[in-house]
Design an enzyme around this catalytic site. Structure first.
Site, short mmCIF file in Angstrom:
data_model
loop_
_atom_site.label_atom_id
_atom_site.label_comp_id
_atom_site.label_asym_id
_atom_site.label_seq_id
_atom_site.Cartn_x
_atom_site.Cartn_y
_atom_site.Cartn_z
N GLY A 135 36.64 40.30 45.74
CA GLY A 135 37.09 40.92 46.98
C GLY A 135 37.96 40.00 47.80
O GLY A 135 39.17 39.93 47.62
N ARG A 136 37.33 39.27 48.72
CA ARG A 136 38.02 38.28 49.54
C ARG A 136 37.29 36.96 49.47
O ARG A 136 36.06 36.90 49.57
CB ARG A 136 38.10 38.75 51.00
CG ARG A 136 39.27 39.68 51.28
CD ARG A 136 40.60 38.95 51.17
NE ARG A 136 41.75 39.80 51.43
CZ ARG A 136 42.43 40.47 50.51
NH1 ARG A 136 42.06 40.42 49.24
NH2 ARG A 136 43.48 41.20 50.84
N HIS A 159 43.37 34.64 41.44
CA HIS A 159 43.56 35.95 42.07
C HIS A 159 44.38 36.88 41.15
O HIS A 159 45.44 37.37 41.51
CB HIS A 159 44.25 35.80 43.43
CG HIS A 159 43.93 36.92 44.37
ND1 HIS A 159 43.85 36.75 45.73
CD2 HIS A 159 43.65 38.24 44.16
CE1 HIS A 159 43.54 37.90 46.31
NE2 HIS A 159 43.42 38.81 45.38
N ILE A 182 36.97 49.85 44.54
CA ILE A 182 36.81 48.81 43.51
C ILE A 182 35.36 48.73 43.06
O ILE A 182 35.06 48.70 41.86
CB ILE A 182 37.29 47.45 44.03
CG1 ILE A 182 38.81 47.47 44.26
CG2 ILE A 182 36.92 46.33 43.05
CD1 ILE A 182 39.35 46.25 44.97
N LEU A 209 30.57 49.12 47.87
CA LEU A 209 30.80 50.21 46.91
C LEU A 209 31.95 51.09 47.41
O LEU A 209 31.78 52.27 47.68
CB LEU A 209 29.52 51.03 46.73
CG LEU A 209 29.51 51.95 45.50
CD1 LEU A 209 29.39 51.13 44.22
CD2 LEU A 209 28.36 52.97 45.59
N ARG A 237 27.58 49.07 54.58
CA ARG A 237 27.12 49.28 55.95
C ARG A 237 26.30 50.56 56.04
O ARG A 237 25.40 50.68 56.88
CB ARG A 237 28.32 49.36 56.90
CG ARG A 237 28.98 48.01 57.16
CD ARG A 237 30.20 48.15 58.04
NE ARG A 237 31.26 48.91 57.36
CZ ARG A 237 32.42 49.20 57.90
NH1 ARG A 237 32.68 48.82 59.15
NH2 ARG A 237 33.34 49.87 57.22
N ASP A 280 37.52 35.15 41.41
CA ASP A 280 38.95 35.44 41.30
C ASP A 280 39.65 35.22 42.63
O ASP A 280 40.88 35.20 42.68
CB ASP A 280 39.16 36.90 40.84
CG ASP A 280 40.62 37.23 40.58
OD1 ASP A 280 41.33 36.37 40.00
OD2 ASP A 280 41.07 38.32 40.98
N GLU A 310 43.16 29.99 49.42
CA GLU A 310 44.19 30.24 48.41
C GLU A 310 45.55 29.74 48.89
O GLU A 310 45.86 29.84 50.07
CB GLU A 310 44.25 31.74 48.09
CG GLU A 310 42.98 32.26 47.44
CD GLU A 310 43.06 33.73 47.06
OE1 GLU A 310 44.15 34.33 47.18
OE2 GLU A 310 42.04 34.29 46.64
#
Length: 325
Positions: free
Chosen positions: A236-237, A284, A160, A157, A180, A261, A266
């Site tokens: 995200g990643r 992406h 984004i 959170l 976290r 995405d 990649e």
């Protein structure tokens, strides 16, 4: 005659094109800009002129080998929010400030997350194919599933994830999140563990940064906790999800679908995921709008100007003038 403007280097022609005409005019106006791709022999040019540059406007990874040719660089202003490919230890060791463009792309990435969730649940991509192929006339399309009124889980959170949560409020569901630590002021329910979030979610939206701490954090156990009707969406990643585990769980029906995405390798997608009709894959596209890219580059210029004018950096990752701040 030597220019009084700070010398700034750009390495990537794509970044220069994406920044748009307003930002291009502005950066040429306030800096003595060199576009390295226009130089016939970049290595020879940096060997001769590398000491003259005080700033870099970058995109993607920043090779240390290039930085070593620019010993007087004071700041690197990077587009994007990911820091996993940035040589932050080098920046710290050489007192180079480093900024990103957090906040400027949050809305566009959050939009893509919603789009992916809807596309997976409502069969948007398959429906489009049926219309174009003519199959609609002879085959009844499969039923989709509702998106509204569900349990939405957000992993990460940050800027984004918060933009995504605001959008999800309009879908009349329940929003929970895991970080976290709890986010001060957040009105959504905090889950102490990722597993708790997954077991209580119909959708798990991933908006995590990259790096060792998040690599494969969404593993097979987490995916199975979502259940056979569950959906995972990652904006995200790509490395934050175990793609091999994702393939296994989707194949045996342990998960309902996925929207990605971002990808682990990649610009290549997992070939097994490519074959699946309950998976939607994008290249992406999160921040790929003309408005967002212009805003990202405007923020890069703002960071560079703030540094050279002695003002606080708008979005520092590492501020060499305030290293412990």
């Amino acid at each position: 005659m030597t220019s009084s403007k700070p010398r700034v280097l750009m390495l990537d022609p794509v970044a220069y094109e994406e920044m748009g005409p307003v930002a291009r005019e502005r950066i040429d106006d306030v800096f003595d800009l060199t576009r390295l791709w226009e130089v016939a022999d970049g290595d020879a040019y940096l060997a001769a002129h590398g000491t003259e540059f005080r700033g870099i406007l970058g995109r993607g990874s920043m090779p240390v080998a290039t930085l070593e040719k620019l010993p007087n660089v004071e700041i690197v202003a990077q587009t994007g929010v990911g820091t996993d490919k940035a040589p932050i230890d080098y920046y710290r060791a050489h007192n180079i400030s480093y900024t990103n463009t957090r906040g400027s792309l949050s809305d566009s990435v959050a939009d893509i997350a919603i789009i992916l969730g809807l596309c997976v649940t409502r069969g948007i991509i398959n429906g489009d194919h049926r219309v174009r192929s003519g199959a609609w006339a002879t085959e009844r399309p499969p039923m989709g599933r509702s998106f509204s009124g569900k349990n939405f889980g957000i992993l990460g959170l940050g800027s984004i994830g918060s933009a995504l949560a605001r959008r999800l409020e309009g879908f009349d569901g329940t929003i929970r999140y895991h970080n976290r630590r709890p986010v001060e002021g957040a009105s959504y329910e905090y889950c102490e563990t990722l597993m708790d979030l997954a077991t209580r979610s119909d959708f798990l939206f991933m908006a995590l940064p990259g790096g060792a701490a998040t690599t494969a954090i969404v593993d097979e156990t987490v995916l199975r906790a979502l259940g056979p009707d569950g959906i995972v969406v990652n904006v995200g990643r790509g490395t934050a999800i175990d793609e091999e585990a994702l393939v296994r769980v989707l194949k045996d029906g342990g998960l309902g679908g996925a929207g990605l995405d971002v990808h682990a390798r990649e610009p290549h997608a997992n070939p097994e995921l490519v074959k699946m009709t309950n998976v939607v894959l994008l290249p992406h596209l999160g921040s790929s709008t003309t408005e967002t890219r212009a805003a990202m580059h405007a923020l890069c210029i703002d960071n560079l100007l703030a540094h050279f004018e002695g003002r606080p950096l708008p979005t520092p990752v590492f501020d060499a003038k305030n290293p412990n701040g």
